[in-house]
Design a protein around this motif. Structure first.
Motif, short mmCIF file in Angstrom:
data_model
loop_
_atom_site.label_atom_id
_atom_site.label_comp_id
_atom_site.label_asym_id
_atom_site.label_seq_id
_atom_site.Cartn_x
_atom_site.Cartn_y
_atom_site.Cartn_z
N LYS A 25 0.84 -1.21 0.00
CA LYS A 25 0.00 0.00 0.00
C LYS A 25 0.87 1.25 0.00
O LYS A 25 0.56 2.24 -0.65
CB LYS A 25 -0.93 -0.01 1.20
N PRO A 28 3.07 0.87 -4.23
CA PRO A 28 2.38 -0.13 -5.05
C PRO A 28 3.30 -0.88 -6.02
O PRO A 28 2.99 -2.00 -6.41
CB PRO A 28 1.34 0.70 -5.81
N HIS A 51 -6.67 -9.61 -1.15
CA HIS A 51 -6.86 -9.22 -2.55
C HIS A 51 -8.33 -9.33 -2.92
O HIS A 51 -8.91 -8.38 -3.46
CB HIS A 51 -6.01 -10.11 -3.46
N GLY A 55 -9.44 -5.78 -1.94
CA GLY A 55 -8.89 -5.15 -3.14
C GLY A 55 -7.40 -4.86 -3.08
O GLY A 55 -6.92 -3.97 -3.80
N ASP A 57 -3.98 -4.60 -4.11
CA ASP A 57 -3.62 -4.57 -5.53
C ASP A 57 -2.16 -4.97 -5.75
O ASP A 57 -1.24 -4.30 -5.31
CB ASP A 57 -3.86 -3.15 -6.06
N SER A 59 -0.98 -5.48 -8.88
CA SER A 59 -0.74 -5.35 -10.32
C SER A 59 0.60 -4.69 -10.67
O SER A 59 1.14 -4.91 -11.74
CB SER A 59 -1.88 -4.58 -10.98
N ASN A 93 -3.70 -10.51 -8.69
CA ASN A 93 -3.57 -9.84 -10.00
C ASN A 93 -2.13 -9.40 -10.29
O ASN A 93 -1.90 -8.30 -10.78
CB ASN A 93 -4.53 -8.65 -10.09
#
Ligand code: PGA
Length: 250
Positions: A25, A28, A51, A55, A57, A59, A93
């Motif tokens: 966080k 990222p 996740h 959420g 992330d 990615s 992801n």
């Protein structure tokens, strides 16, 4: 070195996941060093839950795994490629092009190891390295006696490690004799270390790591020199410690 003692291995895993999530966080595109073995499995489950439910992330993160058996194809169920995709990557992801795991089938292993080191550097180094510990004090596959300044290279697995890991194979003879592993020096260059351990069979290794003299016989002891190392253990793994540590079991 911050030592956090949790009530049980599940609490250890939740704390570990919280620390990984906080890192992601805050940044990222963090470069995260992942570990395999039984210890991080429950933490990976919690990261998957974060996740899906919250959420979290993945990615933009970049991953580098610590090690891989030499001679096992990435599709082999006991390869660490397979482990990572089955137990974490396929459920989150992460961008597959950002995943790096040592290639146990590399034709030229020493060339591959140099490339791996350069690749880590090209991303500015590892932000957070997750570590387990062997009952013999190894980190990654840096077996007792490994140079404390070592880099990514091929290592011969000790008999104790092959025996410990034979539980995943039909018999000990199927456990590969060699592995590619980040070196102790490579690991120490990570900006933060997060070492997890649970269970009585890790108590001696944790005692040596936290309170013993720094020595190649127990490669994990080098983490005492790291500026930002957090050791999260359960009460069983902490049972041999003599010092006073934060009891963060609540
Ligand atoms: P384990 O292995 O998590 O399966 O106990 C840890 C290690 O050997 O580093």
């Amino acid at each position: 070195m911050l030592v956090l003692i949790k009530e049980n291995s599940h609490q250890m895993s939740l704390e570990g996941a919280l620390q990984v999530a906080t890192q992601i966080k805050l940044k990222p595109d963090s470069v995260i060093g992942f570990a395999t073995g039984s210890t991080p499995l429950d933490m990976y489950k919690e990261l998957i839950r974060m996740h899906k439910d919250e959420g979290l992330d993945f990615s933009k993160i970049v991953s580098f795994n610590l090690d891989e058996y030499v001679g096992l194809h990435p599709t082999h169920p006991e390869s660490y490629h397979y482990f990572m995709w089955e137990n974490l990557f396929k459920h989150i992801n992460i961008n597959p092009t950002n995943v790096h795991i040592p290639m146990g089938m590399a034709d030229n292993i020493s060339e591959f190891c140099n490339w791996y080191e350069q690749k880590i550097n090209s991303y500015g180094g590892i932000d957070l390295q997750i570590l387990g510990i062997g009952a013999n004090g190894h980190i990654a596959f840096n077996e007792p006696g490994s140079s404390l300044g070592s880099r990514t290279r091929i290592k011969t697995l000790g008999q104790k490690t092959r025996l410990d890991n034979s539980r995943f194979f039909n018999e000990i003879d199927e456990v590969p004799q060699y592995a590619i592993t980040m070196g102790v020096g490579t690991i120490m260059e990570a900006k933060k270390l997060l070492l997890l351990a649970s269970g009585l069979n890790k108590a001696d290794a944790i005692k040596a790591t936290v309170e013993g003299p720094i020595m190649a016989k127990y490669p994990a002891t080098i983490v005492q020199y790291h500026r930002y190392a957090t050791i999260i253990i359960d009460k069983e793994a902490a049972s041999q410690l003599e010092g006073e540590y934060i009891d963060s079991s609540l």
